[in-house]
Design a protein around this motif. Structure first.
Motif, mmCIF file in Angstrom:
data_model
loop_
_atom_site.group_PDB
_atom_site.id
_atom_site.type_symbol
_atom_site.label_atom_id
_atom_site.label_comp_id
_atom_site.label_asym_id
_atom_site.label_seq_id
_atom_site.Cartn_x
_atom_site.Cartn_y
_atom_site.Cartn_z
ATOM 1 N N GLY A 10 0.709 -1.613 -0.084
ATOM 2 C CA GLY A 10 -0.212 -0.139 0.176
ATOM 3 C C GLY A 10 0.706 1.493 0.049
ATOM 4 N N GLU A 32 -2.143 -4.999 0.993
ATOM 5 C CA GLU A 32 -1.363 -5.027 2.369
ATOM 6 C C GLU A 32 -1.528 -5.441 3.421
ATOM 7 N N SER A 34 -0.382 -4.278 6.292
ATOM 8 C CA SER A 34 -0.952 -3.601 7.631
ATOM 9 C C SER A 34 -2.317 -3.625 7.504
ATOM 10 N N ARG A 36 -6.305 -1.428 8.010
ATOM 11 C CA ARG A 36 -5.595 -0.228 7.485
ATOM 12 C C ARG A 36 -5.998 0.922 8.920
ATOM 13 N N ASP A 38 -3.750 0.918 10.857
ATOM 14 C CA ASP A 38 -1.881 0.903 10.700
ATOM 15 C C ASP A 38 -1.540 1.548 9.977
ATOM 16 N N MET A 39 -1.787 2.804 8.824
ATOM 17 C CA MET A 39 -1.295 2.866 7.709
ATOM 18 C C MET A 39 -0.841 4.250 7.781
ATOM 19 N N GLY A 40 -0.184 4.475 7.133
ATOM 20 C CA GLY A 40 0.712 5.693 7.923
ATOM 21 C C GLY A 40 1.168 5.768 9.096
ATOM 22 N N LYS A 97 -0.933 10.386 7.742
ATOM 23 C CA LYS A 97 -2.472 9.764 8.105
ATOM 24 C C LYS A 97 -3.656 9.364 7.456
ATOM 25 N N TYR A 100 -2.983 8.932 3.458
ATOM 26 C CA TYR A 100 -3.312 7.470 3.499
ATOM 27 C C TYR A 100 -4.741 7.975 3.580
ATOM 28 N N TYR A 116 -6.617 -5.841 3.400
ATOM 29 C CA TYR A 116 -5.413 -5.506 4.724
ATOM 30 C C TYR A 116 -5.322 -7.268 4.989
#
Length: 434
Positions: A10, A32, A34, A36, A38-40, A97, A100, A116
């Motif tokens: 991602g 991805e 991670s 969702r 936890d992204m960024g 974040k 994203y 995810y």
């Protein structure tokens, strides 16, 4: 039935490419590792607002970003700095974040599917063609895999040698970086985006950014170090930047960022790398969001225009060629400048600043593909530099710039595995001593 495309990872560029391709009618899924939420990272980043426009995404409401500040480069002694001119500064600062959320929202609206918590473990191959990905949730197949897994991509590292794609970054091509946001201990700051070269005598860079409601610290070094060591090194930056407070607001973690030129080969049959997977960063500071988004527009355009629907290296070469000519070669020149760091002493870097051998012209990281070697600079260097080691290192860098210019002109117009890998060998040789 819509043609399937897999985006592995991602990354920003991968998500943007997924959105553009889905808008064009492709069946695109992003896998991805991670979750969702936890992204960024929990910090801000600066990037060129024009990159959003390039992928057809409007700039968000002003409440979600602030204008970026121009960079000031600081040598070890801080006696003479290089403050980049304001010019047409189109950079904006945004929470990572939120960025994203913003990108994913447009991608989902376009019909992109996200899987995810799905770790990618290897590419699936048919001979030397990439046909899909192996994940912790099973195997998935598609005629094209876009690699957005990052600088340590397991897909890129597992490709057959015959593809000619470098598997891992070399020595001194990545920074071990500590990033943290602290409170602001004061308000009035003359230079709001300071990038330090060899701060406190340590080989690497650092920055202090103070143009928002917090102070942003990054410490990047070629050798690994711990969070505890980073917190001690932060005292040097506080001593030189009273704005840097002590209350940790967010971050305070270690990560790895690539600080090198783009891979010499980023495509293969059924495969295209983007973002950190292709090392599309600014070699002096490691930022890659803008380049990744610009690359997404080029990649999507190439895929959409593939009338054969084979997504072969021959077809995808147009993506690589356009990216290099528009952005990649312009970034590569800063890899040459960055390569000077490990070979110079702090006094030598101060000398380059104080004698104006390095000026804002050499440190301009706005990109572009034009690479020139000024003969007057060579004469200037030879005439005024008494330090033989510094003179030798600088003249080598100028020579490398010349070889880079020649490499840019010699890039094959059409893909042939033999010719491309012959060219790649010469391109990589420019940076071989890094």
């Amino acid at each position: 039935m819509s043609e399937k495309i897999i985006v592995a990872g991602g990354g920003h560029g991968g998500i943007a490419a997924a959105m553009l391709l889905s808008r064009a009618g492709f069946d695109v899924t992003v896998y991805e590792k991670s979750e969702r939420k936890d992204m960024g990272y929990a910090w801000t980043d600066s990037f060129d607002a024009k990159a959003l426009e390039a992928v057809g995404i409007p700039i968000p409401d002003e409440e979600h970003y602030e204008p970026g500040a121009s960079i000031t480069f600081v040598p070890p002694s801080e006696r003479k700095i290089i403050a980049m001119p304001e010019g047409e500064n189109t950079s904006i600062i945004m929470e990572r974040k939120y960025l994203y959320d913003y990108l994913i929202g447009f991608a989902e609206e376009a019909g992109v599917k996200f899987e995810y918590g799905c770790e990618i473990t290897a590419p699936l191959l048919s001979g030397d063609r990439v046909t899909g990905i192996r994940t912790t949730k099973g195997d998935f197949y598609a005629p094209l895999v876009i690699d957005a897994c990052g600088c340590e991509s397991v897909i890129r590292a597992s490709l057959p040698d015959c593809c000619g794609i470098q598997k891992h970054a070399g020595r001194n091509e990545s920074f071990y970086a500590y990033r943290a946001l602290y409170n602001k201990a004061c308000e009035e700051v003359e230079h709001k985006y300071k990038v330090y070269l060899i701060p406190n005598g340590r080989m690497g860079i650092g920055w202090v950014i103070s143009d928002r409601d917090h102070s942003d610290l990054l410490i990047g070094e070629f050798e690994p170090f711990t969070v505890e060591e980073a917190e001690k090194r932060a005292e040097f930056f506080r001593e030189h930047n009273p704005v840097l407070g002590r209350e940790l607001l967010r971050g305070g973690i270690m990560t790895v960022i690539p600080v090198r030129h783009t891979l010499s080969v980023i495509v293969a049959d059924g495969y295209a790398a983007i973002g950190d997977s292709a090392f599309m960063t600014v070699p002096l500071i490691g930022s890659g969001i803008s380049n990744s988004l610009f690359a997404a527009a080029i990649l999507a355009d190439t895929v959409i225009n593939d009338e054969t629907k084979t997504y072969s290296a021959e077809i995808l070469w147009d993506y690589q060629k356009r990216y290099f000519k528009e952005i990649g070669f312009g970034m590569a020149k800063f890899s040459v400048v960055r390569a000077l760091l490990p070979s110079l002493t702090p006094d030598q870097i101060d000398y380059l600043f104080e004698t104006e051998i390095l000026t804002s012209d050499e440190m301009n990281i706005s990109g572009g593909s034009l690479i020139t070697v000024d003969p007057a600079l060579i004469k200037k260097a030879v005439a005024i530099i008494k330090d033989k080691g510094l003179r030798s290192a600088l003249l080598k860098a100028i020579g490398d710039m010349g070889r880079l210019t020649a490499s840019a002109a010699a890039m094959p117009n059409y893909y042939s595995r033999v010719k491309v890998q012959q060219w790649a060998k010469k391109y990589d040789a420019v940076f071989a001593s890094e």
